[in-house]
Design an enzyme around this catalytic site. Structure first.
Site, mmCIF file in Angstrom:
data_model
loop_
_atom_site.group_PDB
_atom_site.id
_atom_site.type_symbol
_atom_site.label_atom_id
_atom_site.label_comp_id
_atom_site.label_asym_id
_atom_site.label_seq_id
_atom_site.Cartn_x
_atom_site.Cartn_y
_atom_site.Cartn_z
ATOM 1 N N THR A 292 -0.122 0.985 6.918
ATOM 2 C CA THR A 292 -0.189 0.100 6.051
ATOM 3 C C THR A 292 0.148 -1.348 6.767
ATOM 4 O O THR A 292 0.932 -1.335 7.826
ATOM 5 C CB THR A 292 1.113 -0.073 4.965
ATOM 6 O OG1 THR A 292 1.201 -0.937 4.191
ATOM 7 C CG2 THR A 292 2.301 0.406 5.585
ATOM 8 N N GLY A 293 -0.616 -2.496 6.191
ATOM 9 C CA GLY A 293 -0.499 -3.569 7.139
ATOM 10 C C GLY A 293 -1.666 -4.494 7.106
ATOM 11 O O GLY A 293 -2.488 -4.256 6.112
ATOM 12 N N ARG B 45 -14.288 -7.601 0.192
ATOM 13 C CA ARG B 45 -13.418 -7.320 1.284
ATOM 14 C C ARG B 45 -13.040 -5.741 1.145
ATOM 15 O O ARG B 45 -12.370 -5.617 0.311
ATOM 16 C CB ARG B 45 -12.369 -8.272 1.437
ATOM 17 C CG ARG B 45 -11.611 -8.091 2.731
ATOM 18 C CD ARG B 45 -10.381 -7.511 2.444
ATOM 19 N NE ARG B 45 -9.451 -7.383 3.545
ATOM 20 C CZ ARG B 45 -8.054 -6.419 3.691
ATOM 21 N NH1 ARG B 45 -8.123 -5.773 2.620
ATOM 22 N NH2 ARG B 45 -7.631 -6.444 4.686
ATOM 23 N N GLY C 288 -10.508 -3.022 3.525
ATOM 24 C CA GLY C 288 -9.428 -3.283 4.554
ATOM 25 C C GLY C 288 -9.513 -1.870 5.267
ATOM 26 O O GLY C 288 -10.483 -0.990 5.246
ATOM 27 N N ASP C 289 -8.329 -1.527 5.892
ATOM 28 C CA ASP C 289 -8.441 -0.287 6.660
ATOM 29 C C ASP C 289 -8.122 1.114 5.959
ATOM 30 O O ASP C 289 -8.345 1.986 6.227
ATOM 31 C CB ASP C 289 -7.122 -0.397 7.707
ATOM 32 C CG ASP C 289 -5.899 -0.741 7.127
ATOM 33 O OD1 ASP C 289 -5.825 -1.559 6.412
ATOM 34 O OD2 ASP C 289 -4.846 0.053 7.476
ATOM 35 N N THR D 24 0.788 -1.287 0.008
ATOM 36 C CA THR D 24 0.017 0.216 -0.083
ATOM 37 C C THR D 24 0.890 1.178 0.021
ATOM 38 O O THR D 24 2.143 1.094 0.495
ATOM 39 C CB THR D 24 -0.878 0.006 1.365
ATOM 40 O OG1 THR D 24 -1.734 -1.135 1.184
ATOM 41 C CG2 THR D 24 -1.469 1.172 1.556
ATOM 42 N N GLY E 154 -4.895 -5.060 7.239
ATOM 43 C CA GLY E 154 -6.146 -4.212 7.457
ATOM 44 C C GLY E 154 -7.139 -4.482 8.705
ATOM 45 O O GLY E 154 -7.522 -3.737 9.378
HETATM 46 N N1 ASP Z 1 -3.821 -2.176 4.722
HETATM 47 C C1 ASP Z 1 -3.892 -2.941 3.448
HETATM 48 C C2 ASP Z 1 -5.356 -3.617 3.609
HETATM 49 O O1 ASP Z 1 -5.357 -4.299 4.616
HETATM 50 C C3 ASP Z 1 -3.078 -3.652 2.886
HETATM 51 C C4 ASP Z 1 -1.649 -2.911 2.970
HETATM 52 O O2 ASP Z 1 -1.424 -2.052 3.541
HETATM 53 O O3 ASP Z 1 -0.728 -3.526 2.074
HETATM 54 O O4 ASP Z 1 -6.062 -3.601 2.528
#
Ligand code: ASP
Length: 352
Positions: free
Chosen positions: A269-270, A246, A248-249, A218, A272
């Site tokens: 980022t991570g 789905r 995410g965050d 991300t 979510g």
């Molecule tokens: N946070 C993002 C999600 O969960 C993914 C990412 O940060 O790579 O959609």
């Protein structure tokens, strides 16, 4: 003798008062202006190991991070707004196949690309977000449009695309988001998930296949302009092999993105699901607002303590009203860069 005693007492009293008036170290730390303007970005956190990276790939990532952040830095240096800096910086990364945002978005289980993005303005606390868009070239631009040109905060799917068209934003064929590397990643995750599902429980299988094998990617940016305004934005393709619409965050204000001129701006980022449950971005701002924590203390507590205890993986880039900046992550690496008002550029990938 009485005179001497009163002089001694006076001296004690005077010294006592002056020491008592000394400002505490913490308040000095919070008011000191570090930078008149500043910018910080990430290109995703995850299992980014030096041993798995070629020299060419490492250079390509570092160069793209530097190119992107310099675009935003130039805008800020010339007196432009943090909103403009965040938009233009993220657009450079969205246009690159290297990152899981825009062009380089990961694939869903159905072999499509569904993009999420959000933006927040720290001065007005206005925000805009989009989720699950399939044909808009720059989701971050659309998120800002939702903020500036609609009465809503969050739009999704076909409705968000229709709004983008009506606003004259660039629409692309879904095939624009096809990259071989991401398509192969989908096949790999599917294969490994199938294998693991046969031998273990569903949650473990999802973790192993989707999270461990994933590089995330991300993109996000936080900027402080010369007028003291903070803006933050995040853009993503989400997680490889995601299903059932789905989300995410990244498009959720308070989880993936938050900005408040009184405290700080954050882009996450991570994994979510954990960032949503932890309200990562807002929690950092809240700890600064209600507990008078410094940016470093707040980001550290939220990522290394609260998120980690819950089992979440990832990181944030954050920047406070005084121009202090913080990279914080609990993964092997995070693509990241920062630039201060002196033009000092930091670009890093792995843990220190
Ligand atoms: N946070 C993002 C999600 O969960 C993914 C990412 O940060 O790579 O959609």
């Amino acid at each position: 003798m009485r005179k001497v005693i009163s002089i001694v007492l006076f001296a004690f009293f005077f010294l006592g008062c002056t020491t008592g008036q000394k400002p505490k170290e913490k308040s000095i730390k919070t008011v000191k202006k570090q930078n008149d303007f500043a910018i910080i970005i990430h290109g995703g956190a995850g299992t980014i190991l030096k041993k798995n990276m070629t020299k060419e790939k490492e250079i390509a990532y570092k160069e793209k991070l530097a190119t992107a952040i310099k675009v935003g830095h130039t805008i800020l240096k010339n007196g432009g707004t943090s909103q403009e800096a965040v938009l233009k910086t993220i657009q450079v990364m969205e246009a690159s196949p290297l990152f899981n945002a825009g062009k380089g978005a990961v694939f869903t289980n159905a072999g499509t690309n569904e993009l999420d993005a959000s933006f927040m303005d720290g001065k007005t606390l206005n925000a805009g977000a989009v989720a699950g868009v399939k044909n808009v070239k720059s989701p971050i631009e659309l998120a800002i449009k939702v903020m500036t040109d609609s009465e809503h905060v969050m739009l999704s799917g076909a409705g968000a695309s229709l709004f983008a068209k009506e606003q004259g934003l660039e629409i692309v064929a879904p095939s624009y988001f096809y990259t071989e590397q991401r398509f192969k990643a989908l096949q790999k995750v599917k294969k490994s998930q199938k294998k693991k599902l046969e031998v273990s429980n569903k949650q473990a299988a999802f973790y192993d296949a989707t999270i461990k094998d994933s590089k995330f990617g991300t993109v996000g940016c936080v900027a402080l302009d010369k007028n003291g305004n903070i803006a933050a934005g995040t853009s993503t393709g989400g997680m490889t092999n995601k299903r059932w619409g789905r989300i995410g965050d990244a498009p959720i204000i308070g989880s993936g993105t938050y900005a408040n001129n009184l405290t700080c701006g954050v882009s996450s980022t991570g994994w979510g699901e954990y960032f949503i449950r932890s309200q990562v971005a807002y929690d950092i701002s809240a700890q600064m607002e209600y507990q008078q924590k410094s940016l470093k203390e707040a980001t550290k507590d939220v990522i290394q303590n609260k998120l980690t205890k819950l089992g979440g993986l990832g990181g944030v880039v954050a920047l406070d009203k005084n121009g202090n900046m913080s990279f914080e992550f609990n993964t092997e690496g995070m693509y990241r860069a920062s630039m201060d008002d002196q033009g000092t550029l930091i670009v890093k990938i792995y843990k220190e």
